[in-house]
Motif scaffolding. Structure first.
Motif, short mmCIF file in Angstrom:
data_model
loop_
_atom_site.label_atom_id
_atom_site.label_comp_id
_atom_site.label_asym_id
_atom_site.label_seq_id
_atom_site.Cartn_x
_atom_site.Cartn_y
_atom_site.Cartn_z
N THR A 1 29.24 16.85 5.37
CA THR A 1 28.46 15.66 5.01
C THR A 1 28.67 14.50 5.99
O THR A 1 28.05 13.45 5.84
CB THR A 1 28.83 15.18 3.59
N MET A 2 29.55 14.67 6.96
CA MET A 2 29.79 13.66 7.99
C MET A 2 29.78 14.38 9.33
O MET A 2 30.34 15.47 9.48
CB MET A 2 31.12 12.94 7.78
N ASP A 3 29.17 13.75 10.35
CA ASP A 3 28.94 14.44 11.61
C ASP A 3 29.78 13.96 12.78
O ASP A 3 30.06 14.73 13.69
CB ASP A 3 27.46 14.32 11.97
N ALA A 4 30.18 12.69 12.79
CA ALA A 4 30.95 12.16 13.91
C ALA A 4 31.83 11.04 13.44
O ALA A 4 31.59 10.41 12.40
CB ALA A 4 30.01 11.69 15.03
N PHE A 5 32.86 10.74 14.23
CA PHE A 5 33.90 9.80 13.82
C PHE A 5 34.49 9.12 15.05
O PHE A 5 34.94 9.78 15.98
CB PHE A 5 34.98 10.58 13.05
N ASN B 1 41.91 6.38 21.89
CA ASN B 1 40.80 6.55 20.95
C ASN B 1 39.84 7.61 21.45
O ASN B 1 39.91 8.03 22.60
CB ASN B 1 40.05 5.23 20.76
N GLY B 2 38.92 8.00 20.58
CA GLY B 2 37.92 8.98 20.98
C GLY B 2 36.85 9.14 19.93
O GLY B 2 36.88 8.51 18.87
N VAL B 3 35.88 9.98 20.24
CA VAL B 3 34.80 10.30 19.32
C VAL B 3 34.91 11.76 18.94
O VAL B 3 34.86 12.64 19.82
CB VAL B 3 33.42 10.01 19.94
N ALA B 4 35.07 12.01 17.66
CA ALA B 4 35.16 13.39 17.15
C ALA B 4 33.83 13.79 16.54
O ALA B 4 33.11 12.97 15.96
CB ALA B 4 36.27 13.49 16.11
N VAL B 5 33.50 15.09 16.65
CA VAL B 5 32.24 15.62 16.11
C VAL B 5 32.56 16.82 15.22
O VAL B 5 33.42 17.65 15.56
CB VAL B 5 31.29 16.03 17.25
N ALA B 6 31.87 16.93 14.10
CA ALA B 6 32.15 17.97 13.12
C ALA B 6 31.89 19.37 13.67
O ALA B 6 31.06 19.58 14.56
CB ALA B 6 31.31 17.74 11.87
N GLN B 7 32.58 20.33 13.07
CA GLN B 7 32.54 21.72 13.52
C GLN B 7 31.14 22.32 13.51
O GLN B 7 30.80 23.17 14.34
CB GLN B 7 33.47 22.55 12.60
N ILE B 8 30.28 21.84 12.60
CA ILE B 8 28.95 22.43 12.48
C ILE B 8 28.08 22.17 13.71
O ILE B 8 27.03 22.80 13.88
CB ILE B 8 28.22 21.91 11.22
N HIS B 9 28.53 21.26 14.59
CA HIS B 9 27.73 20.91 15.77
C HIS B 9 28.26 21.54 17.06
O HIS B 9 27.85 21.15 18.14
CB HIS B 9 27.67 19.39 15.93
N GLN B 10 29.17 22.49 16.92
CA GLN B 10 29.68 23.16 18.12
C GLN B 10 28.53 23.86 18.84
O GLN B 10 27.63 24.43 18.23
CB GLN B 10 30.76 24.17 17.74
#
Length: 454
Positions: free
Chosen positions: A237-241, A154-163
Protein backbone atom coordinates in the motif's frame (compact mmCIF):
# COMPACT_ATOMS: atom_id res chain seq x y z
CA UNK A 1 11.21 32.37 26.66
CA UNK A 2 9.71 34.60 23.99
CA UNK A 3 6.44 35.71 25.55
CA UNK A 4 4.91 32.25 25.34
CA UNK A 5 4.99 30.43 28.66
CA UNK A 6 3.18 33.26 30.42
CA UNK A 7 0.27 32.97 28.00
CA UNK A 8 -0.12 29.30 27.25
CA UNK A 9 0.48 26.05 29.05
CA UNK A 10 2.10 23.21 27.14
CA UNK A 11 -1.26 21.44 27.07
CA UNK A 12 -2.96 24.43 25.48
CA UNK A 13 -0.24 24.79 22.88
CA UNK A 14 -0.45 21.17 21.83
CA UNK A 15 -4.21 21.51 21.52
CA UNK A 16 -4.19 24.78 19.61
CA UNK A 17 -0.95 25.09 17.64
CA UNK A 18 -1.90 24.12 14.14
CA UNK A 19 -4.06 21.21 15.24
CA UNK A 20 -5.30 20.29 11.81
CA UNK A 21 -1.84 20.45 10.24
CA UNK A 22 -0.12 18.75 13.14
CA UNK A 23 -2.48 15.81 13.04
CA UNK A 24 -1.03 14.77 9.71
CA UNK A 25 2.57 14.92 10.87
CA UNK A 26 2.58 13.66 14.46
CA UNK A 27 5.04 10.95 13.67
CA UNK A 28 6.63 8.28 15.75
CA UNK A 29 10.40 8.45 16.15
CA UNK A 30 12.35 7.43 13.09
CA UNK A 31 12.94 4.00 14.58
CA UNK A 32 9.61 3.71 16.34
CA UNK A 33 10.95 4.81 19.73
CA UNK A 34 8.80 6.51 22.39
CA UNK A 35 9.79 9.94 23.68
CA UNK A 36 12.51 9.83 26.29
CA UNK A 37 12.74 12.79 28.64
CA UNK A 38 15.44 11.16 30.75
CA UNK A 39 18.91 10.27 29.64
CA UNK A 40 20.59 8.03 32.17
CA UNK A 41 24.38 7.74 31.90
CA UNK A 42 25.51 4.66 30.03
CA UNK A 43 28.48 2.47 30.66
CA UNK A 44 30.47 4.37 28.01
CA UNK A 45 29.97 7.85 29.37
CA UNK A 46 33.15 9.77 30.23
CA UNK A 47 32.96 13.01 32.18
CA UNK A 48 36.42 14.46 32.72
CA UNK A 49 36.96 17.31 35.15
CA UNK A 50 36.78 20.50 33.15
CA UNK A 51 39.97 22.58 33.12
CA UNK A 52 38.58 25.91 31.98
CA UNK A 53 40.12 29.35 32.11
CA UNK A 54 37.78 31.29 34.44
CA UNK A 55 37.45 34.00 31.78
CA UNK A 56 36.07 31.40 29.33
CA UNK A 57 33.87 29.55 31.82
CA UNK A 58 30.34 29.05 30.48
CA UNK A 59 27.53 31.01 32.13
CA UNK A 60 25.71 27.71 32.70
CA UNK A 61 26.75 24.09 32.57
CA UNK A 62 23.25 22.95 31.58
CA UNK A 63 21.34 22.70 28.32
CA UNK A 64 18.64 20.36 27.06
CA UNK A 65 19.01 19.26 23.44
CA UNK A 66 16.40 17.24 21.60
CA UNK A 67 17.23 14.59 19.02
CA UNK A 68 15.61 11.99 16.78
CA UNK A 69 17.27 8.53 16.98
CA UNK A 70 18.93 8.46 13.55
CA UNK A 71 22.56 8.86 12.50
CA UNK A 72 22.23 12.64 12.20
CA UNK A 73 22.22 12.83 16.01
CA UNK A 74 25.38 10.80 16.58
CA UNK A 75 27.79 13.68 17.22
CA UNK A 76 25.54 15.08 19.95
CA UNK A 77 25.38 11.65 21.56
CA UNK A 78 29.17 11.24 21.32
CA UNK A 79 29.74 14.75 22.65
CA UNK A 80 27.94 13.73 25.82
CA UNK A 81 29.13 10.14 26.13
CA UNK A 82 32.81 10.75 25.41
CA UNK A 83 33.03 13.87 27.54
CA UNK A 84 33.69 16.40 24.78
CA UNK A 85 31.01 18.77 26.07
CA UNK A 86 32.27 18.39 29.62
CA UNK A 87 35.82 19.16 28.49
CA UNK A 88 34.73 22.73 27.78
CA UNK A 89 32.66 23.11 30.93
CA UNK A 90 29.27 21.92 29.65
CA UNK A 91 29.02 19.12 32.18
CA UNK A 92 25.23 18.84 32.23
CA UNK A 93 24.17 18.44 28.62
CA UNK A 94 20.88 16.54 28.51
CA UNK A 95 20.47 14.83 25.13
CA UNK A 96 16.75 14.10 25.10
CA UNK A 97 15.07 11.71 22.67
CA UNK A 98 12.02 13.22 20.95
CA UNK A 99 9.02 11.21 19.82
CA UNK A 100 8.98 12.89 16.40
CA UNK A 101 9.72 16.16 14.61
CA UNK A 102 6.39 17.69 15.60
CA UNK A 103 7.15 17.00 19.26
CA UNK A 104 10.61 18.55 18.91
CA UNK A 105 9.03 21.63 17.36
CA UNK A 106 6.46 21.93 20.16
CA UNK A 107 9.07 21.31 22.84
CA UNK A 108 11.41 24.05 21.62
CA UNK A 109 8.53 26.54 21.62
CA UNK A 110 7.86 25.67 25.25
CA UNK A 111 11.56 25.77 26.17
CA UNK A 112 13.33 23.77 28.83
CA UNK A 113 11.93 25.92 31.62
CA UNK A 114 8.47 24.80 30.58
CA UNK A 115 9.45 21.13 30.35
CA UNK A 116 10.59 21.25 26.73
CA UNK A 117 14.02 21.70 25.15
CA UNK A 118 16.44 24.55 24.43
CA UNK A 119 17.24 23.33 20.93
CA UNK A 120 18.90 20.37 19.27
CA UNK A 121 18.81 18.49 15.96
CA UNK A 122 16.66 19.84 13.13
CA UNK A 123 15.72 19.13 9.58
CA UNK A 124 16.09 22.25 7.47
CA UNK A 125 14.67 24.85 7.29
CA UNK A 126 12.75 24.15 10.53
CA UNK A 127 14.75 26.73 12.56
CA UNK A 128 13.89 29.44 10.04
CA UNK A 129 10.22 28.44 9.95
CA UNK A 130 9.99 28.36 13.75
CA UNK A 131 11.68 31.75 13.96
CA UNK A 132 9.08 33.19 11.61
CA UNK A 133 6.16 31.44 13.34
CA UNK A 134 5.32 29.65 10.10
CA UNK A 135 4.99 26.16 11.60
CA UNK A 136 4.16 27.25 15.18
CA UNK A 137 0.67 28.66 14.70
CA UNK A 138 2.04 32.18 14.28
CA UNK A 139 4.06 32.11 17.50
CA UNK A 140 7.53 33.37 16.57
CA UNK A 141 10.34 31.73 18.53
CA UNK A 142 13.67 33.12 17.25
CA UNK A 143 16.30 30.43 16.78
CA UNK A 144 19.95 30.40 15.78
CA UNK A 145 21.49 27.85 13.43
CA UNK A 146 24.91 27.07 14.90
CA UNK A 147 26.36 24.03 13.10
CA UNK A 148 25.66 21.40 10.49
CA UNK A 149 25.56 17.97 12.12
CA UNK A 150 26.18 15.66 9.18
CA UNK A 151 26.29 15.10 5.45
CA UNK A 152 24.90 12.00 3.67
CA UNK A 153 22.96 9.35 5.59
CA UNK A 154 19.67 9.44 3.64
CA UNK A 155 18.09 7.83 0.62
CA UNK A 156 14.96 6.94 -1.29
CA UNK A 157 13.60 3.43 -0.84
CA UNK A 158 11.13 1.76 -3.23
CA UNK A 159 8.81 -1.13 -2.42
CA UNK A 160 9.55 -4.67 -3.58
CA UNK A 161 6.61 -4.73 -5.99
CA UNK A 162 8.43 -2.24 -8.24
CA UNK A 163 11.58 -4.26 -8.79
CA UNK A 164 12.70 -4.31 -12.40
CA UNK A 165 10.67 -1.22 -13.34
CA UNK A 166 13.65 1.15 -13.54
CA UNK A 167 13.05 2.96 -10.27
CA UNK A 168 16.67 3.74 -9.50
CA UNK A 169 18.64 7.00 -9.43
CA UNK A 170 17.34 8.26 -12.80
CA UNK A 171 13.63 7.46 -13.13
CA UNK A 172 13.03 9.34 -16.37
CA UNK A 173 12.48 6.04 -18.20
CA UNK A 174 10.02 4.95 -15.50
CA UNK A 175 7.96 8.15 -15.58
CA UNK A 176 5.18 6.62 -17.66
CA UNK A 177 5.03 3.62 -15.33
CA UNK A 178 4.68 5.85 -12.26
CA UNK A 179 2.15 8.20 -13.86
CA UNK A 180 0.11 5.29 -15.18
CA UNK A 181 0.10 3.40 -11.90
CA UNK A 182 -3.41 4.54 -10.98
CA UNK A 183 -5.02 3.22 -14.14
CA UNK A 184 -3.76 -0.31 -13.46
CA UNK A 185 -3.87 -0.34 -9.66
CA UNK A 186 -6.79 1.86 -8.67
CA UNK A 187 -4.66 4.36 -6.75
CA UNK A 188 -1.83 6.75 -7.41
CA UNK A 189 1.77 5.82 -6.75
CA UNK A 190 2.17 6.67 -3.05
CA UNK A 191 5.35 7.97 -1.38
CA UNK A 192 6.15 9.17 2.13
CA UNK A 193 8.54 11.29 4.14
CA UNK A 194 8.72 12.03 7.88
CA UNK A 195 7.78 15.74 8.07
CA UNK A 196 6.44 18.15 5.45
CA UNK A 197 8.41 20.90 3.70
CA UNK A 198 11.86 20.00 5.08
CA UNK A 199 14.93 17.87 4.23
CA UNK A 200 13.45 14.47 3.56
CA UNK A 201 10.51 15.97 1.70
CA UNK A 202 12.94 17.99 -0.45
CA UNK A 203 15.12 14.98 -1.28
CA UNK A 204 12.30 12.82 -2.59
CA UNK A 205 10.67 15.75 -4.40
CA UNK A 206 13.94 16.50 -6.18
CA UNK A 207 14.32 12.85 -7.18
CA UNK A 208 10.80 12.63 -8.57
CA UNK A 209 10.94 15.99 -10.38
CA UNK A 210 14.32 15.20 -11.95
CA UNK A 211 12.68 12.16 -13.52
CA UNK A 212 9.73 14.11 -14.89
CA UNK A 213 7.27 13.27 -12.10
CA UNK A 214 5.31 16.11 -10.49
CA UNK A 215 5.19 15.18 -6.77
CA UNK A 216 2.08 17.32 -6.24
CA UNK A 217 -0.08 15.92 -9.03
CA UNK A 218 1.34 12.71 -10.52
CA UNK A 219 1.65 10.86 -7.19
CA UNK A 220 0.42 11.01 -3.60
CA UNK A 221 3.23 12.36 -1.38
CA UNK A 222 2.45 12.23 2.33
CA UNK A 223 3.95 12.66 5.79
CA UNK A 224 3.68 9.21 7.38
CA UNK A 225 5.37 7.58 10.41
CA UNK A 226 8.34 5.42 9.32
CA UNK A 227 7.06 2.23 10.91
CA UNK A 228 3.70 2.67 9.18
CA UNK A 229 5.44 3.49 5.91
CA UNK A 230 7.59 0.37 6.00
CA UNK A 231 4.58 -1.79 6.83
CA UNK A 232 2.82 -0.24 3.83
CA UNK A 233 5.81 -1.09 1.63
CA UNK A 234 5.61 -4.62 2.95
CA UNK A 235 1.90 -5.10 2.22
CA UNK A 236 1.80 -3.19 -1.07
CA UNK A 237 0.00 0.00 0.00
CA UNK A 238 3.08 2.27 0.02
CA UNK A 239 5.50 2.59 -2.88
CA UNK A 240 8.43 4.81 -1.87
CA UNK A 241 10.01 6.32 1.23
CA UNK A 242 12.44 9.18 1.85
CA UNK A 243 14.41 7.73 4.73
CA UNK A 244 17.54 8.05 6.83
CA UNK A 245 20.03 5.50 8.07
CA UNK A 246 19.63 2.85 9.37
CA UNK A 247 16.32 2.24 7.59
CA UNK A 248 17.94 1.47 4.20
CA UNK A 249 19.72 -1.54 5.70
CA UNK A 250 16.49 -2.91 7.15
CA UNK A 251 14.44 -2.34 4.01
CA UNK A 252 16.86 -4.20 1.74
CA UNK A 253 17.87 -6.90 4.23
CA UNK A 254 14.23 -7.73 5.03
CA UNK A 255 13.37 -7.77 1.31
CA UNK A 256 10.78 -5.04 1.80
CA UNK A 257 12.20 -3.11 -1.13
CA UNK A 258 15.34 -1.65 -2.65
CA UNK A 259 17.22 1.63 -2.45
CA UNK A 260 16.52 3.68 -5.55
CA UNK A 261 19.16 6.23 -4.60
CA UNK A 262 21.24 7.55 -1.77
CA UNK A 263 21.05 11.29 -1.23
CA UNK A 264 24.84 11.22 -1.57
CA UNK A 265 24.20 10.23 -5.20
CA UNK A 266 21.52 12.88 -5.75
CA UNK A 267 23.70 15.69 -4.35
CA UNK A 268 27.25 14.81 -3.42
CA UNK A 269 28.17 15.95 0.11
CA UNK A 270 24.85 17.73 0.54
CA UNK A 271 23.84 19.65 3.66
CA UNK A 272 21.76 17.54 6.01
CA UNK A 273 20.53 18.19 9.56
CA UNK A 274 21.67 20.96 11.88
CA UNK A 275 22.17 22.07 15.47
CA UNK A 276 19.96 25.04 16.26
CA UNK A 277 19.13 26.57 19.64
CA UNK A 278 16.65 29.14 20.84
CA UNK A 279 18.03 32.64 20.30
CA UNK A 280 17.18 33.75 23.84
CA UNK A 281 19.25 30.91 25.30
CA UNK A 282 22.25 31.76 23.10
CA UNK A 283 22.05 35.47 23.86
CA UNK A 284 21.90 34.76 27.59
CA UNK A 285 24.75 32.21 27.42
CA UNK A 286 27.27 33.23 24.70
CA UNK A 287 30.22 31.49 26.38
CA UNK A 288 28.20 28.35 27.02
CA UNK A 289 27.12 28.37 23.37
CA UNK A 290 30.71 28.44 22.18
CA UNK A 291 31.69 25.79 24.75
CA UNK A 292 28.92 23.56 23.40
CA UNK A 293 30.10 24.16 19.84
CA UNK A 294 33.70 23.31 20.72
CA UNK A 295 32.58 20.04 22.27
CA UNK A 296 30.42 19.26 19.24
CA UNK A 297 33.32 19.97 16.87
CA UNK A 298 35.60 17.57 18.73
CA UNK A 299 32.85 14.96 18.75
CA UNK A 300 32.38 15.36 15.00
CA UNK A 301 36.11 14.92 14.42
CA UNK A 302 36.08 11.80 16.59
CA UNK A 303 33.07 10.41 14.69
CA UNK A 304 34.83 10.73 11.33
CA UNK A 305 37.81 8.57 12.26
CA UNK A 306 37.28 5.07 10.82
CA UNK A 307 38.95 3.51 13.84
CA UNK A 308 36.23 5.00 16.08
CA UNK A 309 33.23 3.82 14.09
CA UNK A 310 32.89 0.50 15.91
CA UNK A 311 32.73 2.25 19.27
CA UNK A 312 30.37 4.89 17.83
CA UNK A 313 27.99 2.14 16.78
CA UNK A 314 28.19 0.46 20.18
CA UNK A 315 27.32 3.74 21.93
CA UNK A 316 24.53 4.90 19.63
CA UNK A 317 22.89 1.47 19.42
CA UNK A 318 22.24 1.45 23.17
CA UNK A 319 18.68 1.41 24.44
CA UNK A 320 18.81 4.94 25.83
CA UNK A 321 19.87 6.31 22.44
CA UNK A 322 18.88 4.68 19.13
CA UNK A 323 17.78 1.34 20.59
CA UNK A 324 18.69 -0.73 17.52
CA UNK A 325 20.87 -3.80 16.99
CA UNK A 326 24.56 -3.13 16.36
CA UNK A 327 24.26 -5.12 13.11
CA UNK A 328 21.74 -2.58 11.79
CA UNK A 329 23.96 0.46 12.43
CA UNK A 330 27.25 -1.05 11.33
CA UNK A 331 26.91 -1.12 7.49
CA UNK A 332 26.16 2.59 6.93
CA UNK A 333 28.98 3.56 9.24
CA UNK A 334 31.30 1.51 7.05
CA UNK A 335 29.86 3.09 3.90
CA UNK A 336 28.37 -0.25 2.84
CA UNK A 337 24.96 -0.16 1.16
CA UNK A 338 23.21 -3.06 -0.51
CA UNK A 339 21.05 -1.22 -3.05
CA UNK A 340 18.99 -4.13 -4.38
CA UNK A 341 17.07 -4.44 -7.67
CA UNK A 342 20.18 -5.63 -9.49
CA UNK A 343 22.21 -2.53 -8.66
CA UNK A 344 25.82 -2.87 -7.56
CA UNK A 345 26.46 -2.52 -3.86
CA UNK A 346 28.13 0.66 -2.61
CA UNK A 347 31.27 0.18 -0.56
CA UNK A 348 32.68 3.65 0.03
CA UNK A 349 33.30 5.17 3.47
CA UNK A 350 32.66 8.65 2.06
CA UNK A 351 29.18 7.68 0.88
CA UNK A 352 28.14 7.03 4.46
CA UNK A 353 27.61 9.57 7.25
CA UNK A 354 30.34 12.23 7.60
CA UNK A 355 30.46 14.72 10.43
CA UNK A 356 33.54 16.96 10.19
CA UNK A 357 35.06 17.01 6.70
CA UNK A 358 34.29 15.77 3.22
CA UNK A 359 35.97 16.14 -0.16
CA UNK A 360 34.61 19.67 -0.59
CA UNK A 361 35.45 21.13 2.81
CA UNK A 362 34.10 21.40 6.33
CA UNK A 363 30.86 19.59 7.13
CA UNK A 364 30.20 21.20 10.52
CA UNK A 365 30.30 24.83 9.36
CA UNK A 366 26.78 26.19 8.62
CA UNK A 367 27.14 27.73 5.16
CA UNK A 368 24.59 30.47 4.49
CA UNK A 369 24.51 29.32 0.88
CA UNK A 370 23.02 26.02 2.01
CA UNK A 371 20.32 27.77 4.03
CA UNK A 372 19.54 29.68 0.84
CA UNK A 373 19.07 26.46 -1.14
CA UNK A 374 16.56 25.15 1.42
CA UNK A 375 14.56 28.38 1.32
CA UNK A 376 14.82 28.52 -2.48
CA UNK A 377 13.30 25.04 -2.60
CA UNK A 378 10.59 26.32 -0.25
CA UNK A 379 9.82 28.97 -2.87
CA UNK A 380 10.04 26.42 -5.67
CA UNK A 381 7.25 24.32 -4.23
CA UNK A 382 5.08 27.22 -3.04
CA UNK A 383 5.11 26.08 0.57
CA UNK A 384 3.53 28.02 3.45
CA UNK A 385 1.06 30.07 1.41
CA UNK A 386 3.59 32.66 0.37
CA UNK A 387 4.76 33.57 3.87
CA UNK A 388 8.26 33.53 2.40
CA UNK A 389 7.70 35.70 -0.64
CA UNK A 390 10.98 35.91 -2.51
CA UNK A 391 14.75 35.42 -2.48
CA UNK A 392 15.38 38.78 -0.81
CA UNK A 393 13.15 37.89 2.13
CA UNK A 394 14.80 34.47 2.34
CA UNK A 395 18.22 36.12 2.62
CA UNK A 396 16.96 38.42 5.37
CA UNK A 397 15.68 35.44 7.36
CA UNK A 398 18.99 33.62 6.90
CA UNK A 399 20.96 36.62 8.18
CA UNK A 400 18.80 36.62 11.31
CA UNK A 401 18.91 32.87 11.95
CA UNK A 402 22.34 31.67 10.76
CA UNK A 403 25.05 32.41 13.35
CA UNK A 404 28.05 31.09 11.47
CA UNK A 405 30.02 33.85 13.25
CA UNK A 406 29.69 31.96 16.53
CA UNK A 407 30.89 28.77 14.86
CA UNK A 408 33.95 30.62 13.55
CA UNK A 409 34.73 32.12 16.97
CA UNK A 410 34.40 28.74 18.69
CA UNK A 411 36.56 26.99 16.07
CA UNK A 412 39.27 29.62 16.38
CA UNK A 413 39.28 29.48 20.17
CA UNK A 414 39.48 25.67 20.03
CA UNK A 415 42.47 25.80 17.66
CA UNK A 416 40.68 24.49 14.56
CA UNK A 417 41.79 27.43 12.39
CA UNK A 418 42.83 25.23 9.46
CA UNK A 419 39.26 23.95 9.07
CA UNK A 420 37.49 27.33 9.10
CA UNK A 421 36.00 28.12 5.65
CA UNK A 422 36.98 31.39 4.01
CA UNK A 423 33.44 32.23 2.85
CA UNK A 424 29.84 31.89 3.99
CA UNK A 425 29.16 30.29 0.59
CA UNK A 426 30.34 26.86 -0.53
CA UNK A 427 29.91 28.03 -4.10
CA UNK A 428 28.05 26.40 -6.97
CA UNK A 429 26.34 23.12 -6.03
CA UNK A 430 25.85 20.33 -8.57
CA UNK A 431 23.08 17.73 -8.71
CA UNK A 432 22.95 14.32 -10.36
CA UNK A 433 20.65 15.50 -13.15
CA UNK A 434 23.04 18.23 -14.29
CA UNK A 435 21.25 21.10 -12.55
CA UNK A 436 23.35 23.61 -10.62
CA UNK A 437 22.54 25.99 -7.78
CA UNK A 438 24.61 29.17 -7.74
CA UNK A 439 23.90 31.02 -4.47
CA UNK A 440 24.82 34.24 -6.27
CA UNK A 441 21.89 33.66 -8.65
CA UNK A 442 19.15 31.49 -7.13
CA UNK A 443 16.67 32.72 -9.72
CA UNK A 444 18.66 31.06 -12.49
CA UNK A 445 18.33 27.77 -10.61
CA UNK A 446 14.56 28.24 -10.30
CA UNK A 447 14.29 29.15 -13.96
CA UNK A 448 16.14 25.96 -14.96
CA UNK A 449 13.64 23.66 -13.22
CA UNK A 450 10.87 22.20 -15.34
CA UNK A 451 8.63 21.17 -12.42
CA UNK A 452 7.89 23.83 -9.82
CA UNK A 453 5.03 25.88 -8.39
CA UNK A 454 6.65 29.30 -8.67
Amino acid sequence: MVGFSSQFSRRKFLLTAGASAASSVLLKGCLGNPPDTTNAPSETQQTPVANINPADAPETTQIKLGYIPIVEAAAMVIGREKGFFAKYGMTEVDVSKQANWASARDNVVIGSQGGGIDGGQWQMPMPHLISEGIITNGQKVPMFVLAQLITNGNGVAVAQIHQGKGLNLDISNAADYIKGFQSSNGRKFKAAHTFPNVNQDFWIRYWFAAGGIDPDSDIDLLAVPPAETVQGMRNGTMDAFSTGDPWPYRIVADKIGHMAALTAQIWKFHPEEYLAIRADWVEKHPKATKALLKGLMEAQQWCDKPENREELVQICAQRNYFNVPVAVLTPPYQGNYEMGDGQPAINDFKMGPLYWKDDIGNVSYPYKSHDLWFLTETLRWGFHDGKIKDIDQAKQIIDQVNREDLWREAAKEAGFDADIPTSTSRGVEKFFDGKTFDPENPQAYLDSLAIKRI
